[in-house]
Scaffold this motif. Structure first.
Motif, PDB file in Angstrom:
ATOM      1  N   SER A 189       0.837  -1.209   0.000  1.00 39.64           N
ATOM      2  CA  SER A 189       0.000   0.000   0.000  1.00 39.64           C
ATOM      3  C   SER A 189       0.867   1.254   0.000  1.00 39.64           C
ATOM      4  O   SER A 189       0.481   2.281  -0.571  1.00 39.64           O
ATOM      5  N   ALA A 190       2.051   1.186   0.606  1.00 42.89           N
ATOM      6  CA  ALA A 190       2.941   2.361   0.608  1.00 42.89           C
ATOM      7  C   ALA A 190       3.393   2.685  -0.824  1.00 42.89           C
ATOM      8  O   ALA A 190       3.478   3.861  -1.215  1.00 42.89           O
ATOM      9  N   ALA A 191       3.659   1.651  -1.611  1.00 42.52           N
ATOM     10  CA  ALA A 191       4.078   1.885  -3.000  1.00 42.52           C
ATOM     11  C   ALA A 191       2.925   2.486  -3.817  1.00 42.52           C
ATOM     12  O   ALA A 191       3.138   3.417  -4.607  1.00 42.52           O
ATOM     13  N   VAL A 192       1.710   1.980  -3.580  1.00 38.50           N
ATOM     14  CA  VAL A 192       0.549   2.536  -4.301  1.00 38.50           C
ATOM     15  C   VAL A 192       0.367   4.015  -3.921  1.00 38.50           C
ATOM     16  O   VAL A 192       0.130   4.863  -4.791  1.00 38.50           O
ATOM     17  N   ALA A 193       0.545   4.325  -2.624  1.00 42.59           N
ATOM     18  CA  ALA A 193       0.410   5.722  -2.181  1.00 42.59           C
ATOM     19  C   ALA A 193       1.474   6.598  -2.858  1.00 42.59           C
ATOM     20  O   ALA A 193       1.189   7.738  -3.270  1.00 42.59           O
ATOM     21  N   GLY A 194       2.669   6.061  -2.988  1.00 41.13           N
ATOM     22  CA  GLY A 194       3.759   6.816  -3.637  1.00 41.13           C
ATOM     23  C   GLY A 194       3.469   7.062  -5.118  1.00 41.13           C
ATOM     24  O   GLY A 194       3.703   8.154  -5.645  1.00 41.13           O
ATOM     25  N   ILE A 195       2.928   6.045  -5.778  1.00 45.51           N
ATOM     26  CA  ILE A 195       2.574   6.180  -7.198  1.00 45.51           C
ATOM     27  C   ILE A 195       1.474   7.232  -7.347  1.00 45.51           C
ATOM     28  O   ILE A 195       1.537   8.120  -8.213  1.00 45.51           O
ATOM     29  N   ASP A 224      -5.173   5.970 -20.118  1.00 43.21           N
ATOM     30  CA  ASP A 224      -4.167   6.502 -21.046  1.00 43.21           C
ATOM     31  C   ASP A 224      -2.814   5.841 -20.816  1.00 43.21           C
ATOM     32  O   ASP A 224      -1.978   5.774 -21.716  1.00 43.21           O
ATOM     33  N   ALA A 225      -2.603   5.402 -19.561  1.00 42.43           N
ATOM     34  CA  ALA A 225      -1.324   4.776 -19.202  1.00 42.43           C
ATOM     35  C   ALA A 225      -1.610   3.616 -18.270  1.00 42.43           C
ATOM     36  O   ALA A 225      -2.576   3.643 -17.499  1.00 42.43           O
ATOM     37  N   LEU A 226      -0.744   2.621 -18.345  1.00 42.56           N
ATOM     38  CA  LEU A 226      -0.969   1.399 -17.579  1.00 42.56           C
ATOM     39  C   LEU A 226       0.317   0.985 -16.873  1.00 42.56           C
ATOM     40  O   LEU A 226       1.398   0.999 -17.478  1.00 42.56           O
ATOM     41  N   ILE A 227       0.191   0.630 -15.584  1.00 38.37           N
ATOM     42  CA  ILE A 227       1.321   0.065 -14.829  1.00 38.37           C
ATOM     43  C   ILE A 227       0.941  -1.358 -14.444  1.00 38.37           C
ATOM     44  O   ILE A 227      -0.129  -1.580 -13.858  1.00 38.37           O
ATOM     45  N   THR A 246       9.433  -7.535  -2.085  1.00 42.52           N
ATOM     46  CA  THR A 246       9.881  -6.830  -0.881  1.00 42.52           C
ATOM     47  C   THR A 246       9.290  -5.426  -0.920  1.00 42.52           C
ATOM     48  O   THR A 246       8.971  -4.904  -2.000  1.00 42.52           O
ATOM     49  N   ALA A 247       9.172  -4.830   0.262  1.00 39.99           N
ATOM     50  CA  ALA A 247       8.647  -3.458   0.349  1.00 39.99           C
ATOM     51  C   ALA A 247       9.519  -2.526  -0.502  1.00 39.99           C
ATOM     52  O   ALA A 247       9.012  -1.658  -1.221  1.00 39.99           O
ATOM     53  N   GLU A 248      10.828  -2.763  -0.431  1.00 38.35           N
ATOM     54  CA  GLU A 248      11.765  -1.872  -1.133  1.00 38.35           C
ATOM     55  C   GLU A 248      11.616  -2.003  -2.653  1.00 38.35           C
ATOM     56  O   GLU A 248      11.590  -1.005  -3.372  1.00 38.35           O
ATOM     57  N   ALA A 249      11.515  -3.254  -3.124  1.00 37.01           N
ATOM     58  CA  ALA A 249      11.401  -3.473  -4.570  1.00 37.01           C
ATOM     59  C   ALA A 249      10.081  -2.936  -5.104  1.00 37.01           C
ATOM     60  O   ALA A 249      10.030  -2.319  -6.175  1.00 37.01           O
ATOM     61  N   ASN A 250       8.994  -3.152  -4.346  1.00 37.36           N
ATOM     62  CA  ASN A 250       7.675  -2.597  -4.744  1.00 37.36           C
ATOM     63  C   ASN A 250       7.774  -1.091  -4.891  1.00 37.36           C
ATOM     64  O   ASN A 250       7.297  -0.502  -5.862  1.00 37.36           O
ATOM     65  N   MET A 251       8.403  -0.468  -3.915  1.00 37.02           N
ATOM     66  CA  MET A 251       8.516   0.995  -3.913  1.00 37.02           C
ATOM     67  C   MET A 251       9.397   1.457  -5.085  1.00 37.02           C
ATOM     68  O   MET A 251       9.000   2.331  -5.861  1.00 37.02           O
ATOM     69  N   ASN A 252      10.567   0.850  -5.215  1.00 37.06           N
ATOM     70  CA  ASN A 252      11.496   1.272  -6.278  1.00 37.06           C
ATOM     71  C   ASN A 252      10.866   1.126  -7.664  1.00 37.06           C
ATOM     72  O   ASN A 252      10.891   2.056  -8.474  1.00 37.06           O
ATOM     73  N   ALA A 253      10.306  -0.059  -7.936  1.00 33.73           N
ATOM     74  CA  ALA A 253       9.772  -0.320  -9.280  1.00 33.73           C
ATOM     75  C   ALA A 253       8.494   0.480  -9.533  1.00 33.73           C
ATOM     76  O   ALA A 253       8.286   1.022 -10.623  1.00 33.73           O
ATOM     77  N   GLY A 254       7.634   0.568  -8.506  1.00 38.85           N
ATOM     78  CA  GLY A 254       6.369   1.301  -8.656  1.00 38.85           C
ATOM     79  C   GLY A 254       6.599   2.787  -8.910  1.00 38.85           C
ATOM     80  O   GLY A 254       6.016   3.371  -9.839  1.00 38.85           O
TER      81      GLY A 254
END
Ligand code: 3PG
Length: 307
Positions: free
Chosen positions: A13-19, A50-53, A276-284
């Motif tokens: 959820s932290a990565a989604v919030a960052g995105i 218009d854009a997809l992740i 991992t939390a870190e990978a989700n965040m970095n890639a997202g």
């Protein structure tokens, strides 16, 4: 402008919030489709995007046909074998990945799996150490290099084979350069796979290569299951009772392999390399920034298709 995150295996959820923050600060809106299960829900959600992740989500021709406004797809991760590049290119939709962003997570898992299998999957009995062993890295990209770096600190000798990386680059890292795959497999106590799944690599890892490995050899697959020739792995594990196989994603024949070979085989139930939390965040976040860069500045760095 609407950005859709479609992830059957959701980001943290932290990565989604960052995105969301990146997307909204750019003046766009974000929609999120998680754990959707079946393609029809994906098709419905993508209609006005218009854009997809995505992560490993399959971006098929049916999905692309339904996405009438789509201009860019970013695969938040390294492997983009889940994208139908031909269908995207035919519509002039840009496809990107986020190379390197989740590499450390995958590399740490590869090391963890090597220890786990060497210690009999943490069951009683005498195991073995990584120190002094030779690790063969098949493909010296972002993940392969990190696995090599981590393994050096365990006192392992690193050998690598990668026809796309100049040998000077590997030598500078203190890595022995194998002249071909036979050379790599015949000198390595462990083989760690970091090849993509494509027409050249699918089904390429099997009997012939594994039969070259020294006594007690172990195959570690944190790449794609499609690169493995499953019946041939079964055959060589049967013939060579000393060999081991550990993989981040269960092959179709895992039940048979477990039954026949017990602690010599291990598979994660679901692909965990980048979990991992870190990978989700970095890639997202990288995916979100790449979309904004594309719309605002026309930046196509990391584009993986041509049209
Ligand atoms: C990748 O190609 O980046 C990894 O396999 C991670 O895939 P995932 O995002 O589906 O976990």
């Amino acid at each position: 402008m609407k950005v859709l995150i479609a992830t059957d295996k959701p980001f943290s959820s932290a990565a989604v919030a960052g995105i969301k923050k990146i997307v909204e600060e750019a003046g766009y809106s974000l929609a999120v489709l998680e754990k959707y299960g079946t393609e029809d829900k994906f098709i419905e959600a993508v209609a006005d995007a218009d854009a997809l992740i995505v992560r490993s989500d399959k971006v098929t021709k049916a999905v692309i046909d339904a996405a009438k406004n789509l201009k860019i797809v970013v695969r938040a991760g390294a492997g983009f074998d889940n994208l139908d590049l031909a269908a995207l290119s035919a519509r002039k939709i840009v496809a990107m990945n986020t190379p390197g962003q989740n590499s450390n997570a995958v590399a740490e898992l590869a090391i963890g799996m090597m220890i786990y299998i060497s210690r009999n999957q943490f069951t009683p009995g005498t195991g073995s150490e990584l120190k002094g062993k030779v690790l063969g890295i098949q493909a010296y990209g972002h993940v392969g290099k990190l696995v090599a770096d981590h393994a050096k600190s365990f006192g392992m000798t690193i050998m690598a084979f990668d026809p796309f990386v100049p040998k000077e680059v590997m030598e500078k890292d203190g890595v022995l350069v194998a002249k071909d795959l036979d050379d790599l497999y015949s000198h390595s106590n462990f083989i760690s796979l970091h090849i993509p799944a494509n027409d050249q690599t699918k089904g390429s890892i099997g009997y012939a290569l594994l039969s070259k490995m020294p006594k007690g050899g172990c195959l570690v697959n944190t790449a794609r299951k499609e690169v493995i020739n499953e019946p041939e792995i079964d055959k060589i594990l049967e013939e060579r009772q000393d060999l081991k196989y550990v993989t981040d994603i269960a092959p179709a024949n895992i039940a048979t392999l477990k039954e026949k070979f017990g602690n010599r085989v291990f598979a994660t139930p679901k692909k965990q390399g980048a979990e991992t939390a870190e990978a989700n965040m970095n890639a997202g976040l990288a995916a979100a920034n790449q979309i904004v860069g594309f719309f605002k500045n026309g930046c196509t760095k990391f584009q993986v298709n041509k049209f």
